[in-house]
Design an enzyme around this catalytic site. Sequence first.
Site, PDB file in Angstrom:
ATOM      1  N   GLY A 294     159.776 108.201  93.077  1.00  0.00           N
ATOM      2  CA  GLY A 294     158.498 107.887  93.712  1.00  0.00           C
ATOM      3  C   GLY A 294     157.424 107.414  92.752  1.00  0.00           C
TER       4      GLY A 294
ATOM      5  N   HIS B 284     152.526 109.568  83.575  1.00  0.00           N
ATOM      6  CA  HIS B 284     151.379 110.363  84.007  1.00  0.00           C
ATOM      7  C   HIS B 284     151.874 111.641  84.647  1.00  0.00           C
ATOM      8  CE1 HIS B 284     152.486 107.523  87.211  1.00  0.00           C
ATOM      9  NE2 HIS B 284     152.151 108.468  88.067  1.00  0.00           N
TER      10      HIS B 284
HETATM   11  P1  5GP Z   1     152.875 107.846  91.046  1.00  0.00           P
HETATM   12  O1  5GP Z   1     153.050 107.420  92.473  1.00  0.00           O
HETATM   13  O2  5GP Z   1     153.265 106.741  90.085  1.00  0.00           O
HETATM   14  O3  5GP Z   1     153.520 109.149  90.699  1.00  0.00           O
HETATM   15  O4  5GP Z   1     151.331 108.128  90.862  1.00  0.00           O
HETATM   16  C1  5GP Z   1     150.378 107.116  90.706  1.00  0.00           C
HETATM   17  C2  5GP Z   1     149.062 107.711  91.125  1.00  0.00           C
HETATM   18  O5  5GP Z   1     148.035 106.873  90.605  1.00  0.00           O
HETATM   19  C3  5GP Z   1     148.849 107.781  92.630  1.00  0.00           C
HETATM   20  O6  5GP Z   1     148.601 109.132  93.014  1.00  0.00           O
HETATM   21  C4  5GP Z   1     147.644 106.870  92.878  1.00  0.00           C
HETATM   22  O7  5GP Z   1     146.767 107.368  93.863  1.00  0.00           O
HETATM   23  C5  5GP Z   1     146.986 106.831  91.518  1.00  0.00           C
HETATM   24  N1  5GP Z   1     146.276 105.582  91.209  1.00  0.00           N
HETATM   25  C6  5GP Z   1     146.732 104.314  91.361  1.00  0.00           C
HETATM   26  N2  5GP Z   1     145.817 103.416  90.965  1.00  0.00           N
HETATM   27  C7  5GP Z   1     144.754 104.149  90.534  1.00  0.00           C
HETATM   28  C8  5GP Z   1     143.474 103.772  89.990  1.00  0.00           C
HETATM   29  O8  5GP Z   1     143.141 102.598  89.823  1.00  0.00           O
HETATM   30  N3  5GP Z   1     142.635 104.785  89.654  1.00  0.00           N
HETATM   31  C9  5GP Z   1     142.968 106.097  89.828  1.00  0.00           C
HETATM   32  N4  5GP Z   1     142.059 107.023  89.470  1.00  0.00           N
HETATM   33  N5  5GP Z   1     144.169 106.476  90.336  1.00  0.00           N
HETATM   34  C10 5GP Z   1     145.041 105.523  90.684  1.00  0.00           C
END
Ligand code: 5GP
Length: 113
Positions: A92, A99
């Site tokens: 996911g 991160h």
């Molecule tokens: P992943 O889905 O890769 O585990 O998590 C990515 C996270 O980054 C998501 O929870 C999404 O809401 C967050 N996210 C994506 N773009 C941005 C952004 O431009 N700023 C911030 N603060 N969060 C972001």
Amino acid sequence: MDDCIFCKIASGEIPSNKAYEDDKVLVFHDIAPAAPTHLLAIPKAHIQSAEEVDERNAELIGHLFAVMAKLSKDLKLDSGFRIVTNIGQDGGQTVGHLHFHLLAGRQLAWPPG
Ligand code: 5GP
Ligand code: ZN
């Protein structure tokens, strides 16, 4: 990395709501929070995912965990919290820069869907 959104957040090119920053790591609030507290903890250096953690960056990632533990105490997350990292498509992962999600403030379900 030029086209990486979290590299741009790390450099300040894209603004974020910061909870902690030093020269190596940044913790900022997720733009679409999935819990009352939803932080993203990143190394400033571009690492694709936890699959790329190795002996060369292990100290950096250890530091990131120490920062998250300290933040959890500063934020008084006494009733518990979750740290999770998604890897690749089935995991996911939507942003290809390592991160750790730090989620708190409600009872979190397990196992995840
Ligand atoms: P992943 O889905 O890769 O585990 O998590 C990515 C996270 O980054 C998501 O929870 C999404 O809401 C967050 N996210 C994506 N773009 C941005 C952004 O431009 N700023 C911030 N603060 N969060 C972001
Ligand atoms: Zn990056």
